[in-house]
Design an enzyme around this catalytic site. Structure first.
Site, mmCIF file in Angstrom:
data_model
loop_
_atom_site.group_PDB
_atom_site.id
_atom_site.type_symbol
_atom_site.label_atom_id
_atom_site.label_comp_id
_atom_site.label_asym_id
_atom_site.label_seq_id
_atom_site.Cartn_x
_atom_site.Cartn_y
_atom_site.Cartn_z
ATOM 1 N N ASP A 39 0.834 -1.205 0.000
ATOM 2 C CA ASP A 39 0.000 0.000 0.000
ATOM 3 C C ASP A 39 0.864 1.249 0.000
ATOM 4 O O ASP A 39 1.500 1.572 1.006
ATOM 5 C CB ASP A 39 -0.916 -0.006 1.222
ATOM 6 C CG ASP A 39 -2.005 1.053 1.159
ATOM 7 O OD1 ASP A 39 -2.047 1.795 0.157
ATOM 8 O OD2 ASP A 39 -2.815 1.126 2.087
ATOM 9 N N ASP A 65 -0.954 6.668 -6.933
ATOM 10 C CA ASP A 65 -1.242 5.544 -6.042
ATOM 11 C C ASP A 65 -1.301 4.244 -6.843
ATOM 12 O O ASP A 65 -2.099 4.113 -7.767
ATOM 13 C CB ASP A 65 -2.568 5.784 -5.322
ATOM 14 C CG ASP A 65 -2.901 4.698 -4.327
ATOM 15 O OD1 ASP A 65 -1.976 4.017 -3.846
ATOM 16 O OD2 ASP A 65 -4.103 4.519 -4.027
#
Length: 447
Positions: free
Chosen positions: A109, A328
Site C-alpha cells: 500500500d 497511487d
C-alpha cells in the site's frame, strides 16, 4: 602493535561477512515480485470468477479506496491514515521475517505507512493460511521501547506505553476492523522469484499484531506500507536503498503468469532514453505522494486541471495549487475533479467514432462496444516538467468481452493517478531528490 592491527583487521572482515546480505543490497539493490491480487499466482485469486467479474471487483475496490481520501476538512491527517480499509490494495508482496526467516504475505500500500503482521501468541487472530509468525522462535526479534523512534512516530491515538515500558500500537480501520500488538524490530528478507537472490535488512520496525479482527483475508498476513511517512518500509530502508524504489505494472489486458516488479536501491533507478521527471510535493499527510497535474491533452486540445471545489486534504481550492493529485499503485482507476473530467470526457466522445453502450455493472459512464474497428485516442498527462503519453491501455479498460470503458472517473474533492494509467511505465520514486520519474517500458520483458 602489528598483532593488534591484524586482530582488528580480522574482526572487521568477520563483521563484514556477517552483514554481507545487507551490504549486497546496499551496493546492488534488489527486485521482488508485486503479485496482482487477481493473478493466478495470487493466493487471493478466485477461480470461480471469470475475468470480467474480477475486473469489475477491482473497479469497485477503487471507489472503496478513494473514499478513504475523501474526508471532510475537519478530520486530522492522522485519521486519514488510520482509516485505510484493510485488504483493499491491488498488489501483494512476499516478505520473510526473523531468523530463521518465515514467509509472510502482505498487501502492498503506497497510501499507508505502518507495516504489520499477525503474531503468536494470539489473543484474537483472523484465520490465515500461512503460519502465523512466532517471535519467540526468532533470534533477531526485539520489542521496541516507548522512547524508540518508531514509537515516537505513532500518533498519540495509535500508540501507547505498556507497564513493561514497551511500545504498543492499535489501528482501527474505517470498517471497524482492527489490529493491535507490540511495536517491534526484526530482520526483513526479500527474495526474487525468478532470480533466487536474497536481500536482508535488520532492525525494521513493524507491528506484531496479537489482536486482529475484521474483514481481513485469510490468504494474507498483514500490510506492507510504502507511503512517505517514517514508519513505511521505504522510509525505514532509507539510506540503504538511497531513498529509491520503482515498480513496473503489467497492463490489465495481459494474461498469463506474468508478475509486476518492485525494485529498491540501485535496482530502482530509472535512467536512459524517454525518462521524464516531476517533483514530489511535500504536503500533509506525509504518507501520500502528491504530484502537480497541470492538464491533459487529447488531440490538439489541452484541458487544464481545475476545479471550483475545495480539496478535503487542503485549505486551498481543489485544482488551484501544487500537489493537486496523488499517485497511487493501489487504486485501479484515475479520479479527476468533476470540472476537468466533464470537459475531458466530452472531448473523448467527440473524437471516438464508435457505438456508445452502458457499462454492464452501471459503474463507469463512458463505454463503447468493443470491436476491431474501434479506434481509441491517445492522451497526454501534463505533470510539471513531465509529459506522460497515455495509450488506450492506460485510459480504457475492457469490462466485458464486448464492452470497453474509459478508466477515468469524476471525484468530488480528491484526485488520484491510478495504476491502469501507470501500466507499462517504470515508475521511480526518489525520496532523497524529491522526484517521481516515468520511463515507457514493456513490463513483461524478461519474464
Amino acid at each position: 602493535m602489528a598483532k593488534i592491527q591484524i586482530f582488528l583487521l580480522s574482526l572487521l572482515i568477520n563483521s563484514l561477512t556477517l552483514i554481507s546480505p545487507t551490504l549486497g543490497a546496499l551496493k546492488q539493490g534488489f527486485t521482488t515480485d508485486l503479485i496482482h491480487r487477481d493473478s493466478p499466482l495470487s493466493p487471493l485469486y478466485n477461480p470461480s470468477l471469470d475475468k470480467w467479474e474480477r475486473v469489475r471487483k477491482s473497479i469497485r475496490r477503487s471507489f472503496s479506496r478513494v473514499s478513504r481520501y475523501s474526508l471532510s476538512s475537519s478530520v486530522s491527517p492522522n485519521d486519514v491514515v488510520s482509516e485505510v480499509k484493510p485488504a483493499r490494495g491491488e498488489y501483494l508482496m512476499e516478505v520473510y521475517l526473523g531468523t530463521p526467516p518465515v514467509k509472510q504475505l502482505g498487501i502492498v500500500d503506497t497510501g499507508s505507512d505502518l507495516i504489520w503482521t499477525q503474531c503468536q501468541p494470539c489473543t484474537q487472530c483472523f484465520k490465515q493460511k500461512l503460519p502465523i509468525f512466532n517471535p519467540r522462535r526468532s533470534t533477531t526479534y526485539k520489542v521496541q521501547s516507548c522512547e524508540s523512534k518508531a514509537c515516537q512516530a505513532l500518533d498519540p491515538n495509535q500508540g501507547s506505553c505498556s507497564r513493561r515500558d514497551t511500545c504498543e500500537y492499535i489501528y482501527t480501520y474505517g470498517d471497524q476492523s482492527h489490529t493491535s500488538g507490540d511495536v517491534a524490530a526484526e530482520t526483513f528478507t526479500f527474495k526474487s522469484r525468478n532470480r533466487g537472490n536474497t536481500s536482508s535488512f535488520p532492525r525494521i520496525s513493524f507491528g506484531c499484531g496479537i489482536d486482529n479482527s475484521g474483514t481481513f483475508s485469510e490468504e494474507g498476513s498483514g500490510l506492507i506500507g510504502l507511503g512517505g511517512g517514517p514508519l513505511s518500509l521505504v522510509s525505514q530502508l532509507g539510506s540503504s536503498i538511497g531513498g529509491k524504489f520503482s515498480y513496473c505494472l503489467i497492463p490489465f489486458a495481459v494474461e498469463g503468469n506474468f508478475t509486476s516488479k518492485i525494485n529498491f536501491g540501485t535496482k530502482g533507478e530509472v535512467s536512459g532514453r524517454g525518462v521524464v521527471s516531476t517533483l514530489l510535493v511535500q504536503k500533509s499527510p506525509e504518507t501520500f505522494y502528491f504530484l502537480t497535474l497541470e492538464g491533459i491533452s487529447i488531440g490538439n486540445k489541452r484541458i487544464p486541471f481545475s476545479s471550483s471545489k475545495r480539496s478535503s486534504l487542503s485549505t486551498n481550492d481543489y485544482g488551484s495549487e501544487e500537489g493537486n493529485i496523488i499517485i497511487d499503485s493501489g487504486t485501479t482507476l484515475t479520479f479527476l475533479p468533476e470540472d476537468t473530467y466533464s470537459e475531458l470526457s466530452n472531448s473523448v466522445k467527440r473524437i471516438i467514432r464508435g457505438t456508445p453502450v452502458l457499462d454492464p455493472s452501471r459503474t463507469l459512464d463512458l463505454c463503447y462496444q468493443a470491436s476491431r474497428s474501434l479506434k481509441l485516442p491517445n492522451l497526454t498527462a501534463h505533470f510539471t516538467g513531465a509529459d506522460i503519453q497515455l495509450r488506450p491501455d492506460n485510459t480504457f479498460i475492457n469490462v466485458s468481452e464486448d464492452v470497453v470503458c474509459f478508466a477515468f472517473v469524476p471525484a468530488q474533492d480528491i484526485s488520484i493517478f491510478g495504476n491502469v494509467a501507470q501500466a507499462n511505465y517504470l515508475v521511480e520514486y526518489d525520496l532523497e531528490e524529491g522526484t517521481v520519474s516515468f520511463k515507457p517500458t514493456d513490463c513483461t520483458e524478461g519474464q
